[in-house]
Design an enzyme around this catalytic site. Structure first.
Site, PDB file in Angstrom:
ATOM      1  N   HIS A 170       0.837  -1.220   0.000  1.00 21.54           N
ATOM      2  CA  HIS A 170       0.000   0.000   0.000  1.00 21.54           C
ATOM      3  C   HIS A 170       0.865   1.261   0.000  1.00 21.54           C
ATOM      4  O   HIS A 170       0.427   2.303   0.464  1.00 21.54           O
ATOM      5  CB  HIS A 170      -0.959   0.023   1.194  1.00 21.54           C
ATOM      6  CG  HIS A 170      -1.671  -1.279   1.424  1.00 21.54           C
ATOM      7  ND1 HIS A 170      -2.897  -1.570   0.872  1.00 21.54           N
ATOM      8  CD2 HIS A 170      -1.311  -2.393   2.122  1.00 21.54           C
ATOM      9  CE1 HIS A 170      -3.267  -2.790   1.225  1.00 21.54           C
ATOM     10  NE2 HIS A 170      -2.314  -3.320   1.983  1.00 21.54           N
ATOM     11  N   SER A 291      14.853  22.058 -15.477  1.00 23.26           N
ATOM     12  CA  SER A 291      13.673  22.886 -15.732  1.00 23.26           C
ATOM     13  C   SER A 291      14.136  24.257 -16.185  1.00 23.26           C
ATOM     14  O   SER A 291      15.145  24.775 -15.702  1.00 23.26           O
ATOM     15  CB  SER A 291      12.852  22.996 -14.445  1.00 23.26           C
ATOM     16  OG  SER A 291      12.070  24.167 -14.476  1.00 23.26           O
ATOM     17  N   LYS A 297      15.893  21.814 -10.256  1.00 23.66           N
ATOM     18  CA  LYS A 297      15.239  20.587 -10.704  1.00 23.66           C
ATOM     19  C   LYS A 297      16.140  19.669 -11.513  1.00 23.66           C
ATOM     20  O   LYS A 297      16.925  20.103 -12.338  1.00 23.66           O
ATOM     21  CB  LYS A 297      14.027  20.939 -11.575  1.00 23.66           C
ATOM     22  CG  LYS A 297      12.917  21.633 -10.799  1.00 23.66           C
ATOM     23  CD  LYS A 297      11.999  20.645 -10.159  1.00 23.66           C
ATOM     24  CE  LYS A 297      11.059  20.113 -11.199  1.00 23.66           C
ATOM     25  NZ  LYS A 297       9.966  19.383 -10.610  1.00 23.66           N
ATOM     26  N   GLU A 304      10.068   8.615 -16.943  1.00 21.87           N
ATOM     27  CA  GLU A 304       8.722   9.176 -17.163  1.00 21.87           C
ATOM     28  C   GLU A 304       8.225   8.874 -18.570  1.00 21.87           C
ATOM     29  O   GLU A 304       7.060   8.546 -18.786  1.00 21.87           O
ATOM     30  CB  GLU A 304       8.742  10.693 -16.945  1.00 21.87           C
ATOM     31  CG  GLU A 304       8.813  11.087 -15.481  1.00 21.87           C
ATOM     32  CD  GLU A 304       8.900  12.601 -15.308  1.00 21.87           C
ATOM     33  OE1 GLU A 304       7.967  13.167 -14.746  1.00 21.87           O
ATOM     34  OE2 GLU A 304       9.896  13.201 -15.750  1.00 21.87           O
TER      35      GLU A 304
END
Ligand code: ARG
Length: 473
Positions: A170, A291, A297, A304
């Protein structure tokens, strides 16, 4: 290979010669463009020529054409293959597809004898043969890449066999595991994917050539000869099925969907683990981007994108399933729509595997961060319960006792292993000094010492077994 744009159909002077006989007017410009597939099926040219060479050799062998004609056809086809490879071939949309482009070029090059190639054959069995040959080649490349990915993954797992991290259920800290164990779980997914791919290859490796348009042909063809020449195990059994079956493409896409589903799950974990909140691993800069507005970043773009590309691969599977679901026997033009989803699936899977093969061995584990995280979530609570059972407490009572001690730990901000013996004994006087052996993360993982367990010694052994299995491929 060439992807040159086909020239426009010249409808006034040259309707498609190979089937123009019964037509009174040239095909409409738009319809020619709408029905043509050469812009994408030219990708099959090597396999198309391979199939034609086998067919021409067979026609001579059974005496349908002369040895001399067969030789001229084969030589002509080989020279066309070279032209295409060197980008010196003029693809024409008016000639619809890769098959008619090549056949027309052959007749132009070697004269009227080129027209004998299509004896006892149809584009229907021709295209079915071409795609199988093409996909079989691609499967071999993809299988090799999966093997390489598994190899680097298992080696990383072995080197991380005693790196402790939290195991989750979980997405809540559950029990400590080793990073190596987690990586071997990924390997099991890939092992099944590999098996599915090989099954798919074995099932599809039959030659449809000779099914002709749908019913077979009246020429005395030798289907075993062409099947063997093309590396197929045998000829297919039924001509109607041969020209209409696209199961093999669907099966490949189903394999691809599962593979990408697995790689997407791995990507999801890498994305979580590289975040500031986890910091379990670091990916090398070359797999990330920055970024344009936030200087701090470092985005995990490669995982992804792999996660994102799973969507298009799943979409391709559904395109093919939907393409087939209402088709009556035998060949229907619908089947021309099988190629782009299949090509796209092969390209996407190959690229994703390539990215992973580079990225996985470059993962850097942040051992202290993983260790701290495993400590934070009371991950040895089950071990304490098992310890109490060992001292004669019933499991349900042990569960209750440990629940109370965890509640206390949350209140005073202490892991179970950080409590004093007196604190622990306040929950059960079955607890004695030896409890600290099992409350440590190391004690917890080492205790799971059986096949499939997370103990470092088991991870080492499982890794060695997995490598041995791969080496037998
Ligand atoms: N381009 C066609 C395809 O991809 C080749 C077969 C066409 N056959 C036909 N009878 N129209 O399926």
């Amino acid at each position: 290979m060439s992807t040159s744009k086909p020239s426009s159909p010249d409808q006034s002077s040259n309707p498609n010669q190979s089937w123009g006989g019964r037509f009174n007017e040239p095909v409409d410009d738009f319809v020619a463009r709408f029905t043509a597939s050469v812009s994408f099926d030219q990708r099959l040219y090597i396999q198309d020529i391979q199939g034609s060479v086998a067919h021409a050799a067979m026609l001579a062998r059974v005496g349908v054409i002369s040895e001399d004609d067969s030789l001229r056809i084969i030589t002509g086809l080989e020279s066309i293959k070279t032209d295409i490879a060197n980008n010196q071939f003029d693809w024409s949309e008016a000639l619809e597809d890769v098959h008619m482009n090549i056949e027309s070029a052959l007749t132009k090059d070697i004269g009227i004898v080129g027209k004998k190639l299509h004896t006892g054959r149809s584009r229907n069995d021709q295209v079915a043969t071409d795609i199988r040959l093409w996909l079989r080649d691609q499967i071999d490349v993809i299988a090799e890449r999966i093997t390489t990915l598994q190899t680097v993954m298992i080696k990383l797992a072995i080197s991380q066999s005693d790196t402790i991290m939290p195991g989750f259920t979980h997405l809540q800290t559950a029990q400590p595991v080793t990073f190596g164990h987690h990586l071997l779980a990924w390997n099991e997914m890939l092992e099944r994917d590999y098996g599915r791919l090989i099954d798919c290859r074995a099932r599809m490796n039959q030659s449809p050539l000779g099914a002709a348009a749908l019913a077979g042909t009246s020429y005395p063809i030798d289907r075993v000869f062409t099947a063997t020449a093309l590396g197929f195990d045998k000829p297919t059994e039924n001509s109607l099925d041969s020209v209409s079956d696209r199961d093999f493409a669907i099966e490949f896409c189903a394999f691809a969907s599962l593979l990408l589903t697995h790689m997407s799950r791995m990507s999801e974990e890498l994305i979580l683990w590289t975040s500031a909140q986890f910091q379990f691993v670091e990916l090398p800069d070359r797999f990330c981007t920055g970024s344009s507005i936030m200087p701090q970043k470092k985005n995990p773009d490669v995982p992804e994108l792999v996660r994102g590309k799973t969507g298009r691969v799943n979409g391709n599977l559904f395109s093919l399933l939907t393409l087939m679901k209402s088709q009556p026997l035998a060949y229907n033009k619908d089947n021309q729509e099988d190629k782009e989803p299949l090509f796209d699936t092969v390209d996407t899977v190959s690229d994703c595997l390539r990215a992973f093969v580079d990225m996985i061995p470059a993962i850097k584990a942040n051992k202290p961060a993983m260790y701290d995280a495993a400590k934070r979530g009371f991950s040895t609570a089950t071990d304490l319960a098992d310890y109490l059972v060992g001292k004669g407490v019933a499991f349900r009572d042990a569960h209750e006792i440990v629940g109370n001690s965890v509640a206390y730990g949350i209140k005073v901000d202490k892991d179970l292993s950080e409590m004093s013996i007196d604190e622990l004994r306040s929950f059960s006087n079955h607890i004695t000094e030896d409890v600290f052996l099992i409350l440590t993360l190391e004690g917890s993982v080492s205790a799971r010492n059986h096949i499939g367990g997370t103990a470092p010694i088991q991870v080492q052994a499982a890794g060695a077994r997995a490598l041995k299995k791969i080496n037998l491929r």
